[in-house]
Design an enzyme around this catalytic site. Structure first.
Site, PDB file in Angstrom:
ATOM      1  N   LYS A 151       9.071  83.363  23.506  1.00  0.00           N
ATOM      2  CA  LYS A 151       8.501  83.539  24.840  1.00  0.00           C
ATOM      3  C   LYS A 151       8.542  82.274  25.682  1.00  0.00           C
ATOM      4  O   LYS A 151       7.931  82.209  26.748  1.00  0.00           O
ATOM      5  CB  LYS A 151       7.058  84.045  24.710  1.00  0.00           C
ATOM      6  N   ASP A 186       8.751  80.647  15.116  1.00  0.00           N
ATOM      7  CA  ASP A 186       9.758  81.699  15.205  1.00  0.00           C
ATOM      8  C   ASP A 186       9.136  83.054  14.904  1.00  0.00           C
ATOM      9  O   ASP A 186       8.100  83.145  14.237  1.00  0.00           O
ATOM     10  CB  ASP A 186      10.875  81.453  14.175  1.00  0.00           C
TER      11      ASP A 186
END
Length: 413
Positions: A222, A200
């Site tokens: 992403k 994270d």
């Protein structure tokens, strides 16, 4: 004999008689490991420390409340001699020699036929350290070596890969509030053993730089989402990598179950038949205020604290927080993910009875080198956030505990 080093060996003592002579501090230190080894333990001693006596009362050892007598070692496989009577120790050593019983002596290691190593444990591995030079034994150095090895195995700085087949799976690891030193020992070790780490944004980023080069690090922000919701895509990534036989760590900020969606990920893994381990982390809800000098509870000030999410405003139909009730509480209110909604939150609390002058502290980037604390009140906090340019991640503390600690030093731009 003194010219030769000791030969290290692991004794399997389960169900075998072990005799301990003396019930003092040495026995108190050594007995727990012998109990854990499953030994049939006989203690011979007129007296014992309260801790040793408690072991006898619990049935973990058999205690003969008398001095050593000839014949006590006849059926023993191993003996620990630790009395304060040198003559009794010498006679017991002689009996052990006659019966070929390996014997440790706490008073004179040179007269013993066995030495107790400095031992430690880490995830199924026992580390035992002995000095090889019989003439230059240094117990403190031996213990220091033991401690260094065990600590390295536990925190992952000493990487010892598993060469037997590992069971693939996922570990949901709480990385703590940001400072890499505040991750748990187990979390750090699992990171060091991982094949894939899905991290994270709020996870302790500095830990990623310590990973071996073969570890694949994936930024959860992403992951291509495509037609999936963000969380669903993360769940799928965890499942796919685990099904490839890899050891996967999902590194999350704080604790996986404190606004971390850890249970959603665990449920998805369970449905896919993927084994999962949950490693709790230090929650920013208490650690970040503490790092900024704010206790969430304090005698005579606050006997309770409540942690809520501020990611949706009080007037949002999705909100599950009972803000009117929170306004009536006298304890501390800790808000996570609420920087951009703090104006509306403050307004709602005041509208339902919270004094406008209630102290507020905002701690940005808590526990990291970029940490800063900004103080305000419910009446001024919205404007303060704008003028001081407070950005997430920040923990918001509301209540009189904000004023308990030492004065906050002025900051210069």
């Amino acid at each position: 004999m003194a010219e030769h080093p000791a030969y290290p060996v692991g004794l399997r003592l389960a169900g075998r008689r072990v005799v301990v002579l003396g019930g003092g501090q040495v026995a108190q230190r050594r007995l727990p490991a012998l109990i854990a080894a499953g030994a049939d333990l006989l203690l011979v001693s007129p007296e014992a420390t309260p801790s040793v006596e408690a072991m006898a009362d619990a049935g973990e050892i058999t205690w003969h409340r008398r001095p050593y007598q000839e014949g006590d070692l006849a059926d023993a496989w191993y003996a620990l001699i630790a009395t304060s009577d040198t003559d009794a120790n010498n006679r017991a050593s002689a009996e052990a020699e006659r019966h070929r019983v390996w014997c440790v002596r706490s008073d004179d290691a040179d007269l013993a036929t066995a030495w107790t190593p400095a031992t430690g444990h880490s995830e199924g591995v026992t580390v035992a350290v002995l000095t090889t030079d019989a003439k230059g034994r240094d117990p403190r150095h031996t213990a220091a070596v033991r401690d260094a090895v065990v600590e390295g195995l536990r925190d992952g700085t000493l990487v010892a890969p598993h060469y037997r087949t590992r069971t693939p799976g996922v570990a949901l690891v709480g990385g703590g509030p940001g400072d890499p030193d505040l991750i748990t020992v187990r979390g750090r070790r699992l990171l060091a053993e991982a094949d894939v780490v899905i991290a994270d944004r709020l996870g302790p980023r500095d830990l990623l730089a310590e990973l071996p080069p073969h570890v694949e690090v994936i930024d959860a922000a992403k992951i291509p989402y495509g037609r999936f919701m963000a969380q669903e895509a993360i769940n799928n990534a965890l499942i796919e990598h685990a099904k490839q036989g890899k050891s996967v760590v999902r590194l999350k900020g704080g604790d996986p179950y404190v606004f971390g969606r850890g249970m959603e990920e665990l449920q998805a893994l369970a449905e896919a038949g993927i084994p999962c381990t949950v490693v709790p982390g230090i929650s920013s809800s208490i650690s970040v205020p503490g790092a900024a000098g704010i206790p969430v509870t304090h005698r005579g000030v606050a006997h309770e604290f409540t942690v809520v999410s501020g990611h949706v405003a009080p007037d949002d139909e999705r909100s599950l927080v009972d803000w009117p009730s929170l306004a009536q509480q006298t304890g501390t209110l800790v808000i996570l993910m609420g920087v951009d909604k703090i104006g509306k939150i403050a307004e709602t609390l005041v509208a339902h009875g919270k004094p406008a002058g209630t102290p507020v502290a905002l701690v940005q980037e808590g526990t990291t080198a970029a940490q800063r604390r900004v103080d305000a009140t419910l009446a001024t906090v919205a404007e303060t956030v704008r003028t001081e340019d407070v950005k997430p991640p920040a923990v918001i503390v509301i209540g009189d505990v904000v004023k308990v600690g030492p004065p906050v030093p002025a900051t210069s731009e």
